[in-house]
Write a protein that holds these residues in place. Structure first.
Motif, PDB file in Angstrom:
ATOM      1  N   GLY A  65       0.826  -1.202   0.000  1.00  0.00           N
ATOM      2  CA  GLY A  65       0.000   0.000   0.000  1.00  0.00           C
ATOM      3  C   GLY A  65       0.858   1.248   0.000  1.00  0.00           C
ATOM      4  N   TRP A  66       1.900   1.227   0.837  1.00  0.00           N
ATOM      5  CA  TRP A  66       2.842   2.360   0.880  1.00  0.00           C
ATOM      6  C   TRP A  66       4.125   1.880   1.542  1.00  0.00           C
ATOM      7  N   VAL A  67       5.250   2.109   0.895  1.00  0.00           N
ATOM      8  CA  VAL A  67       6.561   1.782   1.447  1.00  0.00           C
ATOM      9  C   VAL A  67       7.520   2.908   1.102  1.00  0.00           C
ATOM     10  N   ASP A  68       8.233   3.413   2.116  1.00  0.00           N
ATOM     11  CA  ASP A  68       9.281   4.417   1.909  1.00  0.00           C
ATOM     12  C   ASP A  68      10.629   3.714   1.973  1.00  0.00           C
ATOM     13  N   THR A  69      11.311   3.630   0.846  1.00  0.00           N
ATOM     14  CA  THR A  69      12.632   2.985   0.823  1.00  0.00           C
ATOM     15  C   THR A  69      13.737   3.961   1.195  1.00  0.00           C
ATOM     16  N   HIS A  70      13.461   5.289   1.105  1.00  0.00           N
ATOM     17  CA  HIS A  70      14.460   6.327   1.436  1.00  0.00           C
ATOM     18  C   HIS A  70      15.738   6.149   0.613  1.00  0.00           C
ATOM     19  N   LEU A  82       7.002  -7.686  -5.395  1.00  0.00           N
ATOM     20  CA  LEU A  82       5.767  -7.584  -4.616  1.00  0.00           C
ATOM     21  C   LEU A  82       4.772  -6.709  -5.376  1.00  0.00           C
ATOM     22  N   PRO A  83       3.532  -7.148  -5.510  1.00  0.00           N
ATOM     23  CA  PRO A  83       2.528  -6.303  -6.174  1.00  0.00           C
ATOM     24  C   PRO A  83       2.373  -4.981  -5.437  1.00  0.00           C
ATOM     25  N   ARG A  84       2.142  -3.924  -6.188  1.00  0.00           N
ATOM     26  CA  ARG A  84       2.090  -2.592  -5.573  1.00  0.00           C
ATOM     27  C   ARG A  84       0.893  -1.825  -6.103  1.00  0.00           C
ATOM     28  N   ILE A  85       0.164  -1.200  -5.202  1.00  0.00           N
ATOM     29  CA  ILE A  85      -0.965  -0.350  -5.581  1.00  0.00           C
ATOM     30  C   ILE A  85      -0.450   1.074  -5.743  1.00  0.00           C
ATOM     31  N   SER A  86      -0.712   1.649  -6.892  1.00  0.00           N
ATOM     32  CA  SER A  86      -0.184   2.984  -7.190  1.00  0.00           C
ATOM     33  C   SER A  86      -0.725   4.001  -6.203  1.00  0.00           C
ATOM     34  N   LEU A 112      -3.320  -9.286   2.621  1.00  0.00           N
ATOM     35  CA  LEU A 112      -2.318  -8.598   3.425  1.00  0.00           C
ATOM     36  C   LEU A 112      -1.823  -7.375   2.675  1.00  0.00           C
ATOM     37  N   VAL A 113      -1.765  -6.214   3.365  1.00  0.00           N
ATOM     38  CA  VAL A 113      -1.260  -4.994   2.758  1.00  0.00           C
ATOM     39  C   VAL A 113      -0.142  -4.445   3.633  1.00  0.00           C
ATOM     40  N   LEU A 114       0.904  -3.923   2.996  1.00  0.00           N
ATOM     41  CA  LEU A 114       2.037  -3.337   3.705  1.00  0.00           C
ATOM     42  C   LEU A 114       1.864  -1.822   3.740  1.00  0.00           C
ATOM     43  N   VAL A 115       1.884  -1.256   4.951  1.00  0.00           N
ATOM     44  CA  VAL A 115       1.722   0.193   5.142  1.00  0.00           C
ATOM     45  C   VAL A 115       2.883   0.672   6.005  1.00  0.00           C
ATOM     46  N   ASP A 116       3.830   1.353   5.403  1.00  0.00           N
ATOM     47  CA  ASP A 116       5.006   1.839   6.129  1.00  0.00           C
ATOM     48  C   ASP A 116       4.675   3.142   6.865  1.00  0.00           C
ATOM     49  N   GLU A 117       5.481   3.449   7.919  1.00  0.00           N
ATOM     50  CA  GLU A 117       5.399   4.723   8.641  1.00  0.00           C
ATOM     51  C   GLU A 117       3.990   4.973   9.189  1.00  0.00           C
ATOM     52  N   LEU A 118       3.615   4.242  10.235  1.00  0.00           N
ATOM     53  CA  LEU A 118       2.277   4.336  10.816  1.00  0.00           C
ATOM     54  C   LEU A 118       1.993   5.725  11.381  1.00  0.00           C
ATOM     55  N   ALA A 119       3.024   6.436  11.848  1.00  0.00           N
ATOM     56  CA  ALA A 119       2.812   7.743  12.500  1.00  0.00           C
ATOM     57  C   ALA A 119       2.730   8.902  11.513  1.00  0.00           C
ATOM     58  N   HIS A 120       2.759   8.626  10.234  1.00  0.00           N
ATOM     59  CA  HIS A 120       2.798   9.671   9.211  1.00  0.00           C
ATOM     60  C   HIS A 120       1.529  10.529   9.231  1.00  0.00           C
ATOM     61  N   THR A 121       1.685  11.827   8.982  1.00  0.00           N
ATOM     62  CA  THR A 121       0.555  12.744   8.825  1.00  0.00           C
ATOM     63  C   THR A 121       0.247  12.903   7.348  1.00  0.00           C
ATOM     64  N   ASN A 122      -0.986  12.635   6.958  1.00  0.00           N
ATOM     65  CA  ASN A 122      -1.362  12.677   5.549  1.00  0.00           C
ATOM     66  C   ASN A 122      -1.426  14.113   5.030  1.00  0.00           C
ATOM     67  N   ILE A 123      -1.308  14.244   3.728  1.00  0.00           N
ATOM     68  CA  ILE A 123      -1.395  15.545   3.070  1.00  0.00           C
ATOM     69  C   ILE A 123      -2.835  16.050   3.167  1.00  0.00           C
ATOM     70  N   PRO A 124      -3.045  17.348   3.468  1.00  0.00           N
ATOM     71  CA  PRO A 124      -4.410  17.885   3.470  1.00  0.00           C
ATOM     72  C   PRO A 124      -5.128  17.567   2.167  1.00  0.00           C
ATOM     73  N   GLY A 125      -6.357  17.102   2.294  1.00  0.00           N
ATOM     74  CA  GLY A 125      -7.116  16.645   1.146  1.00  0.00           C
ATOM     75  C   GLY A 125      -7.298  15.149   1.141  1.00  0.00           C
ATOM     76  N   SER A 126      -6.526  14.443   2.010  1.00  0.00           N
ATOM     77  CA  SER A 126      -6.706  13.002   2.144  1.00  0.00           C
ATOM     78  C   SER A 126      -7.963  12.719   2.953  1.00  0.00           C
ATOM     79  N   ARG A 127      -8.429  11.472   2.899  1.00  0.00           N
ATOM     80  CA  ARG A 127      -9.643  11.114   3.632  1.00  0.00           C
ATOM     81  C   ARG A 127      -9.446  11.274   5.122  1.00  0.00           C
ATOM     82  N   HIS A 128      -8.305  10.797   5.645  1.00  0.00           N
ATOM     83  CA  HIS A 128      -8.023  10.883   7.081  1.00  0.00           C
ATOM     84  C   HIS A 128      -6.815  11.786   7.298  1.00  0.00           C
ATOM     85  N   VAL A 129      -6.753  12.343   8.495  1.00  0.00           N
ATOM     86  CA  VAL A 129      -5.638  13.228   8.834  1.00  0.00           C
ATOM     87  C   VAL A 129      -4.364  12.429   9.052  1.00  0.00           C
TER      88      VAL A 129
END
Length: 909
Positions: A65-70, A82-86, A112-129
């Protein structure tokens, strides 16, 4: 707890309905696995991706779902396969940013979905903060989630991390998210390995890595965060084991980890018992639990015993024990139930000091505990006589004043029953009349207590014997069987009176505890987010005074160490408090503060004072003094407990504020050091270059004035002028930055013509702009606007200067202005080197210069100042890449002073 009685007499405990509902809820929602680390770079994302590959080989439908490789090569290799959702593209302030596409994941609905950085703050305009809210929605949809988290992002540990590192973490995750996780995997590496990874550039880019090593990633910080993560994970594992044992009805303990429990009572030897248990727990490297069992069926505790129990429980807390109070009738069974529920491995009890005859009559608690303990070790400690802990505060028992009215009331009820019995003597049996005399006894006990009920019972027996037992009108008893009836009547009356008074006392104590607890809870809840000491002190004295029923003041030291009055709440008319008018009271308060002991009224130290002064002590020092106005020479035990409770809570609240201030100061020092370093690095170069140019040109003109031609001399003078102008812009930027940071920048609003502002900016840059091809395009319908013309001119100078720095000589630079509804939009366009996608959101940060060519000079302040000025006008500014190469920097400000309204949607147009 309800249950079924088994044939062998034991009780089968039924499953807890709440536990069953929770289990059903967990079966319908997705499973959450958290990969927890002590800091960035320990390998959380790497381990999560490895686990995902393993699940993919098992046939599980896994997607990213989201992975930050940095930019880490080894992590990016694991993403492959691994399959990836854009990600979802979001327009924000004229920029295209990306976030996890939760709708696409829900439509795809993988296992199963992979979601990196659980504490991340979403960009304004996203469904959740916040991203953890996205994860909650995925779990509710039945999708399993793998996610990563650092220990410093857990909400309850935020203050601890700030004290350790001096950095206040802004992005945190509520504790309930981690508590509801089905699995928490700790990812840990030694500090040396993490530092090595930082130096190799595997965590941050080289510049950021050096700064991180100097600030956050010091070895001491890393070790402290590792210990915090290990302890948190250990407590999580212990909770999982306890839940498993309870779910499968497994009798404990399991010897997976040592845990010592000490039984606390009102015995004078309990303090020794607690210290012995603490030594045992320290030797076993075990957790310590202190438990007090309240048994109403046994002898009730008096005020002195309650005070001693409270003191023993405070001692246990000071020694690091978790305290617990349980109410039950069977002392041994309650101790063992608590021990098994808490997975205790060792119980510490005191050796009895009474005689063997007592054990034969009442039974030995120690013997019974040893026989029924099963796999739990029982340590019996012998207590020795010790000196009573000295307290400066004199206490007195709460004695109610004598009143004859309860006794008269009991006698009146006896007379009423007697009249009733005489009137119905012909219709009632003598046994029925005897039972009627129990009613006054019971009511006297319920209304007035034990002794009035005893008096009523004796009066009832005497009247009954005199008027109803043959021979009547005498106290002589003809039938000896009536003597046994009288004796039974008195015994029943005494039992009823004693138990009823006990229930009254317990109800009264429970009401008092409930009021005190509610007041303490309300106070702690109201000040939880308050960091102003004056507000805390004011709320403290108000609620403490109302709870204790006496006037209360709070004093705290100033910078010079002298006490000053911070707040006071007065209930008595003669309780007004002024330190300057009464130096004697100040002297008593100062003594209590300096010595850390109670002083003043109701103590042996300076008892002539009007107030009782209690020092507000924390673990390390004394943070203030609380004064309570006293009219008596002694304090009631209940009052003393209340005063101690409020003093302890006040000390904790004040210490919390001071620790928060220290954390902010530490964060400010770190930020100041970073800014100072960046400022010196930038200015050392920016000032040296124009100064060298000016000094060299002036020296050449002075030393060889007749040699140079007019053209050469003019070129040298132009170099001096250009260097001076460059220094002027640098100093102006520094001053503007200082004004913005301090909030001293004041707008001088007036009607402005944007075309005039552009012309004035180009006039100041006329010598520099001659090397470029300028194109000015101002729309004819562009309206006047209310703004600070001088500051807007400075904005345009900085934007044009920035465009020239990154453009080749002779290239095109365009300036456009147009109206957009109630806004005026101005853009500066160039054909320079452009800005990379990752730098678009950071070009307006202080001292940030991006990855520009080496020949480009600057301090990184120009665009930051532009942003501050535009936002002060209620406008927005953004940067974007130009098709065909180059950069476009635009800003919009409202045309009139009445509608400086800004929306994110407008900013993206």
């Amino acid at each position: 707890m309800r249950g079924n009685i088994m044939p062998n007499g034991s009780q089968e405990k039924r499953p807890d309905p709440d536990a069953l509902l929770e289990r059903i809820h967990k079966e319908t929602r997705g499973k959450l696995t958290v990969f927890l680390g002590a800091a960035a770079g320990v390998g959380k994302t790497y381990t999560m991706l490895e686990a995902a590959h393993g699940r993919l080989k098992e046939g599980v439908d896994v997607v990213i779902g989201w992975v930050d490789t940095h930019g880490r090569e080894e992590t990016e290799r694991l993403v492959t396969g691994l399959p990836r959702i854009s990600p979802r593209q979001i327009e924000y302030r004229g920029k295209r940013l990306y976030e996890m596409d939760i709708d696409a994941i829900l439509d795809r609905k993988p296992e199963l979905v992979l979601v990196d950085e659980l504490a991340h703050t979403n960009i304004p305009g996203s469904r959740h903060v916040r991203r953890f809210q996205d994860v909650e929605e995925l779990l509710q949809a039945g999708i399993n989630v793998y996610t990563t988290l650092n220990i410093q992002h857990i909400e309850s540990l935020n203050d601890i991390v700030a004290q350790i590192t001096g950095v206040v973490v802004r992005e945190t995750v509520p504790d309930y998210i981690i508590e509801q996780a089905d699995s928490v995997q700790l990812i840990d590496i030694p500090p040396e390995e993490l530092i090595k990874r930082l130096k190799e550039g595997k965590v941050y880019v080289p510049g950021q890595a050096e700064q991180a090593l100097r600030n956050f990633f010091r070895p001491g910080n890393i070790n402290a965060l590792r210990e915090l993560a290990l302890r948190y994970t250990a407590s999580r594992v212990d909770k999982d084991m306890s839940d498993y044992m309870r779910e499968h009805r497994i009798e404990g303990p399991w010897p997976a980890a040592e845990r010592v429990m000490v039984c606390v009572s009102a015995s004078p030897f309990s303090a020794q018992l607690i210290r012995a248990a603490r030594r045992l727990a320290r030797g076993l490297q075990a957790e310590l639990i202190a438990v007090h069992i309240e048994t109403p069926a046994r002898r009730p505790l008096n005020e002195k015993d309650r005070d001693r129990v409270a003191g023993n429980m405070r001692l246990a807390e000071e020694l690091g024990a978790k305290t617990l109070t349980v109410v039950g009738n069977n002392l041994v069974q309650e101790i063992l139930d608590v021990a098994r529920a808490k997975n205790v491995s060792s119980i510490v009890v005191g050796k009895p000091r009474h005689s063997r005859l007592w054990d034969l009559w009442r039974g030995s608690v120690v013997d019974k505990l040893i026989r029924e303990s099963g796999g739990i070790n029982v340590y019996v400690i012998r207590g020795t006589a010790e000196e009573k802990a000295k307290s400066n505060v004199k206490t007195a028992p709460d004695i109610e004043p004598f009143s004859w009215k309860p006794y008269a009331g009991g006698l009146w009820m006896c007379l009423a029953v007697t009249v009733f019995g005489l009137l119905l003597k012909e219709y009632l049996e003598i046994v029925n009349i005897a039972l009627l005399y129990q009613l006054p006894v019971t009511l006297s006990a319920f209304w007035w207590g034990r002794w009035p009920s005893y008096f009523t019972a004796v009066c009832g027996v005497a009247v009954f014997d005199f008027l109803f037992v043959p021979p009547v009108f005498t106290f002589t008893v003809a039938d000896i069987r009536y003597c046994w009836s009288f004796l039974t009547f008195l015994i029943v009356a005494f039992v009823i009176g004693g138990r009823t008074e006990l229930l009254r006392a317990e109800a009264s104590a429970a009401r008092q505890r409930e009021r005190s607890t509610r007041a303490l809870y309300d106070f702690s809840r109201e000040i939880a987010a308050v960091i102003d000491l004056d507000v805390i002190a004011g709320e403290l004295v108000k609620q403490a005074a109302e709870t204790i029923g006496r006037s209360v003041v709070v004093m705290m030291p100033e910078q010079n160490g002298k006490l000053t009055l911070r707040a006071g709440h007065y209930l008595e008319p003669n309780a007004s408090f002024c330190l300057t008018d009464d130096p004697a009271e100040l002297a008593v308060a100062s003594w209590a503060f300096e010595h850390g002991q109670a002083a003043g009224r109701s103590t042996d130290t300076l008892p002539s004072a009007n107030y009782l002064y209690i020092p507000l002590k924390t673990t390390d020092n004394v943070v203030g003094v609380m004064g309570v106005h006293m009219t008596d020479k002694q304090v009631l035990l209940e009052e003393k407990r209340l005063i101690d409770a409020w003093a302890g809570l006040a000390a904790i609240a004040i210490e919390r504020v001071r620790l928060a201030d220290k954390a902010r100061e530490a964060a400010l020092l770190v930020e100041s050091d970073r800014l100072r370093t960046a400022l010196f690095n930038s200015i050392s170069h920016e000032l040296r270059t124009p100064l060298s140019t000016i000094v060299g040109s002036v020296s050449t003109l002075l030393d060889a004035e007749p040699v140079y031609s007019e053209t050469a001399r003019r070129e040298l003078l132009e170099n001096i002028q250009e260097g001076a102008a460059r220094m002027e812009r640098l100093v102006t930027n520094l001053l503007d930055t200082a004004r913005l940071e301090s909030g001293m920048m004041q707008l001088k609003i007036d009607w402005c013509d944007i075309e005039d502002i552009i012309g004035a900016a180009l006039q100041r840059l006329r010598d520099s702009t001659q090397r470029y091809s300028l194109e000015i395009n101002v729309a004819p319908d562009t309206p006047l606007l209310k703004a600070d013309c001088v500051l807007l001119e400075q904005v345009l100078i900085n934007l044009i200067d920035n465009a020239m720095k990154y453009s080749a000589r002779g290239s095109e630079i365009s300036i456009t202005a147009e109206a957009e509804e109630k806004w005026v939009k101005v853009s500066v366009l160039d054909r320079g080197v452009g800005i990379s996608e990752e730098d678009l959101g950071r070009v307006f940060d202080k001292f940030y210069r991006g990855q520009q060519p080496k020949y480009v000079s600057g301090t990184g302040l120009g665009l930051s100042i532009c942003k501050g000025i535009i936002e002060a006008h209620g406008g927005i500014i953004w940067a974007e890449r130009r098709e065909g190469g180059g950069t476009i920097i635009s800003f919009k400000i409202p045309t009139g002073g009445e509608e400086p309204i800004f929306s994110e949607k407008d900013g993206a147009k």
